[in-house]
Design an enzyme around this catalytic site. Structure first.
Site, PDB file in Angstrom:
ATOM      1  N   GLY A 251       0.807  -1.213   0.000  1.00 42.72           N
ATOM      2  CA  GLY A 251       0.000   0.000   0.000  1.00 42.72           C
ATOM      3  C   GLY A 251       0.841   1.265   0.000  1.00 42.72           C
ATOM      4  O   GLY A 251       0.557   2.216  -0.735  1.00 42.72           O
TER       5      GLY A 251
ATOM      6  N   ASN B 125      -8.718   3.654   7.805  1.00 39.11           N
ATOM      7  CA  ASN B 125      -8.182   2.506   8.525  1.00 39.11           C
ATOM      8  C   ASN B 125      -8.461   2.547  10.023  1.00 39.11           C
ATOM      9  O   ASN B 125      -8.508   1.512  10.667  1.00 39.11           O
ATOM     10  CB  ASN B 125      -6.679   2.381   8.275  1.00 39.11           C
ATOM     11  CG  ASN B 125      -5.958   3.702   8.389  1.00 39.11           C
ATOM     12  OD1 ASN B 125      -6.351   4.696   7.774  1.00 39.11           O
ATOM     13  ND2 ASN B 125      -4.922   3.743   9.180  1.00 39.11           N
TER      14      ASN B 125
ATOM     15  N   GLN C  22      -7.809  -0.461   2.799  1.00 38.59           N
ATOM     16  CA  GLN C  22      -8.733  -1.035   3.781  1.00 38.59           C
ATOM     17  C   GLN C  22     -10.044  -1.485   3.141  1.00 38.59           C
ATOM     18  O   GLN C  22     -10.787  -2.253   3.732  1.00 38.59           O
ATOM     19  CB  GLN C  22      -9.037  -0.025   4.892  1.00 38.59           C
ATOM     20  CG  GLN C  22      -7.844   0.314   5.769  1.00 38.59           C
ATOM     21  CD  GLN C  22      -7.434  -0.840   6.675  1.00 38.59           C
ATOM     22  OE1 GLN C  22      -8.222  -1.739   6.989  1.00 38.59           O
ATOM     23  NE2 GLN C  22      -6.181  -0.827   7.105  1.00 38.59           N
TER      24      GLN C  22
ATOM     25  N   HIS D  76      -1.599  -7.867   2.405  1.00 40.53           N
ATOM     26  CA  HIS D  76      -1.692  -8.400   3.767  1.00 40.53           C
ATOM     27  C   HIS D  76      -2.929  -7.942   4.519  1.00 40.53           C
ATOM     28  O   HIS D  76      -3.186  -8.366   5.636  1.00 40.53           O
ATOM     29  CB  HIS D  76      -0.415  -8.085   4.567  1.00 40.53           C
ATOM     30  CG  HIS D  76      -0.236  -6.655   4.944  1.00 40.53           C
ATOM     31  ND1 HIS D  76      -0.439  -6.214   6.230  1.00 40.53           N
ATOM     32  CD2 HIS D  76       0.134  -5.567   4.235  1.00 40.53           C
ATOM     33  CE1 HIS D  76      -0.187  -4.906   6.288  1.00 40.53           C
ATOM     34  NE2 HIS D  76       0.164  -4.497   5.095  1.00 40.53           N
TER      35      HIS D  76
ATOM     36  N   CYS E 258       0.199   7.309  23.400  1.00 42.88           N
ATOM     37  CA  CYS E 258       1.156   6.451  24.088  1.00 42.88           C
ATOM     38  C   CYS E 258       1.437   5.183  23.312  1.00 42.88           C
ATOM     39  O   CYS E 258       2.411   4.503  23.562  1.00 42.88           O
ATOM     40  CB  CYS E 258       0.628   6.098  25.462  1.00 42.88           C
ATOM     41  SG  CYS E 258       0.187   7.551  26.378  1.00 42.88           S
TER      42      CYS E 258
HETATM   43  C1  LIG Z   1      -5.319   3.087   4.454  1.00 43.48           C
HETATM   44  C2  LIG Z   1      -3.957   2.489   4.374  1.00 43.48           C
HETATM   45  N1  LIG Z   1      -3.097   2.907   3.429  1.00 43.48           N
HETATM   46  C3  LIG Z   1      -1.867   2.392   3.310  1.00 43.48           C
HETATM   47  C4  LIG Z   1      -1.408   1.417   4.160  1.00 43.48           C
HETATM   48  C5  LIG Z   1      -0.018   0.887   3.993  1.00 43.48           C
HETATM   49  O1  LIG Z   1      -0.029  -0.372   3.407  1.00 43.48           O
HETATM   50  P1  LIG Z   1       1.257  -1.302   3.462  1.00 43.48           P
HETATM   51  O2  LIG Z   1       1.379  -1.746   4.866  1.00 43.48           O
HETATM   52  O3  LIG Z   1       0.949  -2.423   2.523  1.00 43.48           O
HETATM   53  O4  LIG Z   1       2.411  -0.486   3.000  1.00 43.48           O
HETATM   54  C6  LIG Z   1      -2.264   0.945   5.173  1.00 43.48           C
HETATM   55  C7  LIG Z   1      -1.830  -0.101   6.119  1.00 43.48           C
HETATM   56  O5  LIG Z   1      -1.282   0.136   7.169  1.00 43.48           O
HETATM   57  C8  LIG Z   1      -3.559   1.503   5.283  1.00 43.48           C
HETATM   58  O6  LIG Z   1      -4.402   1.095   6.234  1.00 43.48           O
HETATM   59  S1  FES Z   2       3.343   7.902  27.265  1.00 39.77           S
HETATM   60 FE1  FES Z   2       1.636   9.083  27.613  1.00 39.77          FE
HETATM   61  S2  FES Z   2       0.905   8.436  29.492  1.00 39.77           S
HETATM   62 FE2  FES Z   2       2.718   7.400  29.227  1.00 39.77          FE
END
Ligand SMILES: Cc1ncc(COP(=O)(O)O)c(C=O)c1O
Ligand code: FES
Lengths: 402, 127
Positions: free
Chosen positions: A71, A151, A179, A201, A325
């Site tokens: 992607g 996503n 997605q 994937h 985090c």
């Molecule tokens: C909306 C979207 N675009 C692009 C990607 C990137 O895809 P890839 O992990 O195959 O590079 C992702 C996945 O993380 C995604 O969710």
């Molecule tokens: S990294 Fe933000 S609360 Fe710990």
């Protein structure tokens, strides 16, 4: 302990049949498709079959499909390839604030190269406005790049309408459908999509393989230079095992589309309803109906996402969060912030992305443990008024803006 | 994800935090927070004869934030105020067997909140 995988938007397990077949293309049918001899020939055929199967999934022609590493590469290719091939026509690109970083960071890079980018805002459901899109178009606009489905929150954008607007103005339309593929009906003809990114994937194919659909006649420039593979559009010896795997995942996606998505929608709605019934002070993030079949995203007030993920993980449930985090940066999800959530609430977000192997029992188990976890974390939270002795937390000077 | 770098001790304090809650008749309360990063900590103290007789905490934050809060309460319980004031952020992190680098600022908060609570107690005594 039983483990439940609820992070299919991050990645899916590779289908076992696919994985087994791929092995054959590493060991016995290992030829290079560019070779003249029989070793090359036998895999060349498989690569073109995979291309046809990908094309069939989105109603494109096989010669409009180019294999990439996934992607991110497809997104980079679409943006950079269109930008540089069309810079004599204009330097303006329109995208949205909620794109994946593969789009956003590429756009930011293009800005440094002299292109101008408009990042469209979204409403509280994560939906772009067609009027704002129209208003953003100038005579310098060369590309509109808007994701098919988000996503994080699962919102499905009005792709057909966007395609019509782009066509009317003679502007190329790219959509990051990473997605959406296999989860939403996609027809590049009917939707007037000129370029589309997809990734193996995310739909039970292997990692590190993807494709870009480029409509015939679109003026684009190759980004990865070298050999003549992919008709000079993307250099590099074809990743045959992964291409075969990607083709197979497209076949499976098409074959199981209706059944699999009905299954996901049923589980999704059960989980959403159950959470809404059992847990107070929550917010469903993303569009209530126009959302990916497997996406559930909630913010739980008064708690922070990483501690929620850790707690779920201790119970065997693997999910994700838009909390800062978990990202290693100081800011929570740019998607949730673009949807107008204040930091405090964006930090408490949980994304559960369902997949075909999830079951009713998984949902029932989640609905049993999640309320307990939320209650426990809230009992520890200084923000939770219910549990306080009447001392409400001070407003934060830095960021509780809203 | 950085969370799998948590030590066993951090996970122990996260899953079984010590001294969670509030003290109704606390005579020192300290709160520090950075909502932008997503953490707010509140420490309640019951001080008698310059000794911390009871301490409780409430925390909004990640695993490290909760673990450091719990640890700081354990470290100061029964200590004199002078001893407690000597407990640094670093000491809290060390007592937990270390924190992933990106989480170091969470440990800053725990000792700070405790120091704030002591300051609050002292300012009330001076009145
Ligand atoms: C909306 C979207 N675009 C692009 C990607 C990137 O895809 P890839 O992990 O195959 O590079 C992702 C996945 O993380 C995604 O969710
Ligand atoms: S990294 Fe933000 S609360 Fe710990």
């Amino acid at each position: 302990m039983k483990r439940i995988y609820f992070d299919h938007a991050a990645t899916t397990p590779t289908d076992k049949t696919i994985a087994n077949t791929m092995l054959e293309y590493m060991t016995t049918k290992f030829g290079n498709p560019s070779s003249v001899h029989s070793f090359g020939r036998e895999v060349r055929k498989e690569v073109s079959e995979a291309r046809e199967n990908i094309a069939a999934l989105i109603n494109a022609n096989a010669n409009e499909i180019f294999f990439t590493s996934g992607g991110s590469e497809s997104d980079n290719f679409a943006l950079k390839g269109i930008a540089f091939a069309n810079k004599n026509k204009g330097n303006h690109i329109i995208t949205t604030q909620i794109e994946h970083h593969a789009i956003l960071h590429t756009c930011q890079w293009l800005e440094k190269q002299g292109f101008e980018v408009t990042y469209l805002p979204v409403d509280e459901d994560g939906m772009i406005s067609l009027d704002e899109l129209k208003a953003a178009i100038t005579d310098k606009t060369i590309l509109i790049s808007i994701m098919f489905a988000n996503n994080e929150v699962g919102t499905i954008e009005p792709i057909k309408e966007i395609g019509a607007i782009a066509k009317e103005h003679g502007i190329y339309f790219h959509t990051d459908a990473v997605q959406a593929v296999a989860n939403v009906e996609i027809d590049v003809q009917d939707m007037n999509i000129d370029l589309l990114s997809l990734s193996g994937h995310k739909f039970y194919g292997p990692k590190g393989i993807g494709a870009i659909y480029i409509r015939r006649g679109v003026k684009i420039q190759a980004v990865q230079l070298g050999g003549a593979q992919e008709r000079n559009m993307r250099a590099g010896t074809e990743n045959v095992p992964a291409i075969v795997g990607l083709g197979m995942s497209a076949v499976i996606a098409k074959r199981d589309f209706v059944e699999k998505n009905a299954h996901l929608v049923a589980l999704r709605d059960k989980l959403i309803k159950g959470i809404q019934e059992q847990i107070p002070d929550i917010k469903l993030n993303g569009h209530p109906t126009k959302r990916l079949p497997g996406n559930v995203n909630f913010s739980f007030r008064y708690i922070e996402g990483e501690s929620l993920l850790l707690s779920l993980d201790m119970k065997g449930i693997a999910a994700s969060s838009g909390s800062a985090c978990t990202s290693g940066s100081l800011d929570p999800s740019h998607v949730l912030l673009a949807m107008g959530l204040i930091h405090e609430i964006a930090h408490g977000s949980l994304r559960i992305s369902l997949g075909r192997d999830n079951t009713e029992e998984d949902i029932a188990y989640t609905l049993e443990v999640l309320p307990q976890i939320i209650a426990r974390l809230r009992s520890m939270s200084p923000l939770c008024a219910e549990n306080s002795l009447g001392v409400t937390a001070k407003e934060c000077k830095t960021c509780y803006k809203k | 994800m950085s969370t799998n770098e948590y030590t066993e001790k951090v996970m122990d304090h996260f899953s079984n935090p010590r001294n969670v809650g509030e003290i109704a008749d606390a005579n020192g309360v300290g709160e520090v927070g950075n909502a932008k990063c997503g953490d707010i900590m509140k420490i309640y103290l019951k001080v008698e004869d310059n000794v911390i007789k009871d301490v409780k905490f409430k925390t909004f934050g990640c695993g490290a934030a909760i673990a450091t809060s719990s640890m700081v309460t354990e470290l100061v319980m029964g200590k004199s105020l002078d001893e407690a004031l000597e407990i640094t952020n670093q000491a809290v992190a060390e007592a937990l067997g270390g924190l992933p680098p990106v989480k170091m600022h969470c440990s800053n908060l725990a000792a700070d909140a405790m120091h704030e609570a002591i300051k609050d107690y002292m300012s009330k005594q001076n009145k």
